[in-house]
Enzyme design. Sequence first.
Site, PDB file in Angstrom:
ATOM      1  N   LYS A   1      -6.780  -4.320  -9.370  1.00 35.80           N
ATOM      2  CA  LYS A   1      -6.979  -2.861  -9.334  1.00 35.80           C
ATOM      3  C   LYS A   1      -5.751  -2.122  -9.860  1.00 35.80           C
ATOM      4  CE  LYS A   1      -4.038  -2.288  -5.687  1.00 35.80           C
ATOM      5  NZ  LYS A   1      -2.755  -1.565  -5.740  1.00 35.80           N
TER       6      LYS A   1
ATOM      7  N   ALA B   1       2.300 -10.303  -6.617  1.00 33.55           N
ATOM      8  CA  ALA B   1       3.236  -9.238  -6.207  1.00 33.55           C
ATOM      9  C   ALA B   1       3.464  -8.240  -7.340  1.00 33.55           C
ATOM     10  CB  ALA B   1       4.577  -9.830  -5.741  1.00 33.55           C
TER      11      ALA B   1
ATOM     12  N   GLY C   1       1.481  -5.323  -7.711  1.00 30.59           N
ATOM     13  CA  GLY C   1       0.943  -3.988  -7.417  1.00 30.59           C
ATOM     14  C   GLY C   1      -0.497  -3.827  -7.877  1.00 30.59           C
ATOM     15  N   MET C   2      -1.142  -4.949  -8.231  1.00 34.87           N
ATOM     16  CA  MET C   2      -2.529  -4.896  -8.698  1.00 34.87           C
ATOM     17  C   MET C   2      -3.504  -5.558  -7.731  1.00 34.87           C
ATOM     18  SD  MET C   2      -2.370  -5.472 -12.775  1.00 34.87           S
ATOM     19  CE  MET C   2      -4.144  -5.216 -12.851  1.00 34.87           C
ATOM     20  N   GLY C   3      -3.016  -5.911  -6.547  1.00 36.13           N
ATOM     21  CA  GLY C   3      -3.934  -6.446  -5.530  1.00 36.13           C
ATOM     22  C   GLY C   3      -4.447  -7.838  -5.848  1.00 36.13           C
TER      23      GLY C   3
ATOM     24  N   GLY D   1      -3.481 -10.877  -4.595  1.00 31.77           N
ATOM     25  CA  GLY D   1      -3.716 -11.639  -3.363  1.00 31.77           C
ATOM     26  C   GLY D   1      -4.912 -11.075  -2.609  1.00 31.77           C
ATOM     27  N   SER D   2      -5.064  -9.759  -2.665  1.00 26.10           N
ATOM     28  CA  SER D   2      -6.204  -9.119  -1.993  1.00 26.10           C
ATOM     29  C   SER D   2      -7.514  -9.529  -2.657  1.00 26.10           C
ATOM     30  CB  SER D   2      -6.052  -7.600  -2.051  1.00 26.10           C
ATOM     31  OG  SER D   2      -4.862  -7.210  -1.404  1.00 26.10           O
ATOM     32  N   ALA D   3      -7.511  -9.652  -3.990  1.00 28.90           N
ATOM     33  CA  ALA D   3      -8.710 -10.100  -4.707  1.00 28.90           C
ATOM     34  C   ALA D   3      -9.051 -11.536  -4.310  1.00 28.90           C
ATOM     35  CB  ALA D   3      -8.495  -9.996  -6.215  1.00 28.90           C
TER      36      ALA D   3
ATOM     37  N   ASP E   1      -5.515  -3.640   0.861  1.00 25.64           N
ATOM     38  CA  ASP E   1      -6.227  -3.555  -0.416  1.00 25.64           C
ATOM     39  C   ASP E   1      -7.447  -4.472  -0.500  1.00 25.64           C
ATOM     40  OD1 ASP E   1      -4.378  -1.732  -1.320  1.00 25.64           O
ATOM     41  OD2 ASP E   1      -3.184  -3.208  -2.430  1.00 25.64           O
TER      42      ASP E   1
HETATM   43  O1  C5P Z   1      -1.683  -4.545   4.414  1.00 27.15           O
HETATM   44  P1  C5P Z   1      -0.829  -5.227   3.372  1.00 27.15           P
HETATM   45  O2  C5P Z   1      -0.593  -6.678   3.690  1.00 27.15           O
HETATM   46  O3  C5P Z   1      -1.331  -5.007   2.007  1.00 27.15           O
HETATM   47  O4  C5P Z   1       0.595  -4.491   3.438  1.00 27.15           O
HETATM   48  C1  C5P Z   1       1.797  -5.165   3.203  1.00 27.15           C
HETATM   49  C2  C5P Z   1       2.956  -4.321   3.717  1.00 27.15           C
HETATM   50  O5  C5P Z   1       3.121  -3.150   2.900  1.00 27.15           O
HETATM   51  C3  C5P Z   1       2.822  -3.792   5.131  1.00 27.15           C
HETATM   52  O6  C5P Z   1       3.267  -4.702   6.082  1.00 27.15           O
HETATM   53  C4  C5P Z   1       3.695  -2.530   5.094  1.00 27.15           C
HETATM   54  O7  C5P Z   1       5.059  -2.879   5.233  1.00 27.15           O
HETATM   55  C5  C5P Z   1       3.497  -2.028   3.671  1.00 27.15           C
HETATM   56  N1  C5P Z   1       2.443  -0.998   3.605  1.00 27.15           N
HETATM   57  C6  C5P Z   1       2.726   0.273   4.089  1.00 27.15           C
HETATM   58  N2  C5P Z   1       1.755   1.249   4.030  1.00 27.15           N
HETATM   59  C7  C5P Z   1       0.537   0.968   3.505  1.00 27.15           C
HETATM   60  C8  C5P Z   1       0.231  -0.319   3.001  1.00 27.15           C
HETATM   61  C9  C5P Z   1       1.221  -1.291   3.075  1.00 27.15           C
HETATM   62  O8  C5P Z   1       3.822   0.552   4.549  1.00 27.15           O
HETATM   63  N3  C5P Z   1      -0.383   1.928   3.460  1.00 27.15           N
END
Ligand code: C5P
Length: 320
Positions: free
Chosen positions: A22, A109, A111-113, A115-117, A149
């Site tokens: 994304k 890592a 910024g395109m998600g 790992g989320s995909a 994400d």
């Molecule tokens: O939820 P996710 O694993 O994608 O987030 C990774 C880290 O990024 C979180 O632990 C947090 O430190 C930071 N984050 C945040 N605010 C968000 C999304 C992520 O601070 N809305």
Amino acid sequence: MTEPMTEVAATPGSVHVRAPGKLNLVLRVGRAGDDGYHPLATVFQAVSLYEDLVATPAKEISVSVSGRHAAHVPTDESNLAFRAAALLAEATGTEEGVHLEIAKQVPTAGGMGGGSADAAAALLACDLLWETGLAREELGHLAAELGADVPFALTGQTALGRGRGDVLTPALARGRFYWVLALFDDGLATPEVFAAWDRQMAGSEGGVDDSVLEVGDDVMQALVSGDPNQLAEVLENDLGAAARELRPAVGMVLDQAEGAGALAAVVSGSGPTVAALAADHASALEVAAALRARELADEVIVVTSPAHGARLVEPVRDSM
Ligand code: C5P
């Protein structure tokens, strides 16, 4: 254009799912809450850069990874796809295991998600393989437990994200947009980028203005217009300055992209990927060639948006 390079092959009894990376066309950030998460107002759009995942029945859960930056990706239980399979097994009480074979195209890592995909693909693939019969909505709840994400990687297309980015509302978008992506082999850790943003805000005069934590009507109109010139006017990422501070090359690539004829360029998510919006396919190819010649990014590719969310890839049947 980047075609899906499927390094995974489904065998009988296995399930092949593809999930997209994304971009954040707009990313507004508010002050972190008690849970440490920052409230967001964002517009996600899925792009034609995919993670392919094949799930094969097995006794235990295991993961293997190939493709872009595969060496940086853990294959143990810290892998987000592994955690997705484990969470679904726990939620449904299944005794089954699975082997997840992931072919990565979305940078790690970046910024395109990516790992989320992987996590979204694993949820859908295991759901189909184990025939748990969960509704998409229930998968969405599990997705949100895995990461902010992940729900969007399930739904794809274009969506407004609130909360941590996990509370989604579908958004209407017309047309097809052409993007030049500048990728870096070394990623940025999302928590570090948010921490840099916290520092920048603490040092800024006005501080954080939470009252402007919204996506404006001009953004929704630009999406509906399908006009890249209108979209270029509204691209914005509050984390852009933090990503530039941590990785100065990001700022240089943003400038180079605009100098090379992109309509606008923006950092995706927490970076370091830079997404440059082009007027059309031909212009995207020109911008990509110019960025490659500058050699600041490790890889420069052209993709389109919007793209579909996590979905089953039907096996190709022999006509014989
Ligand atoms: O939820 P996710 O694993 O994608 O987030 C990774 C880290 O990024 C979180 O632990 C947090 O430190 C930071 N984050 C945040 N605010 C968000 C999304 C992520 O601070 N809305």
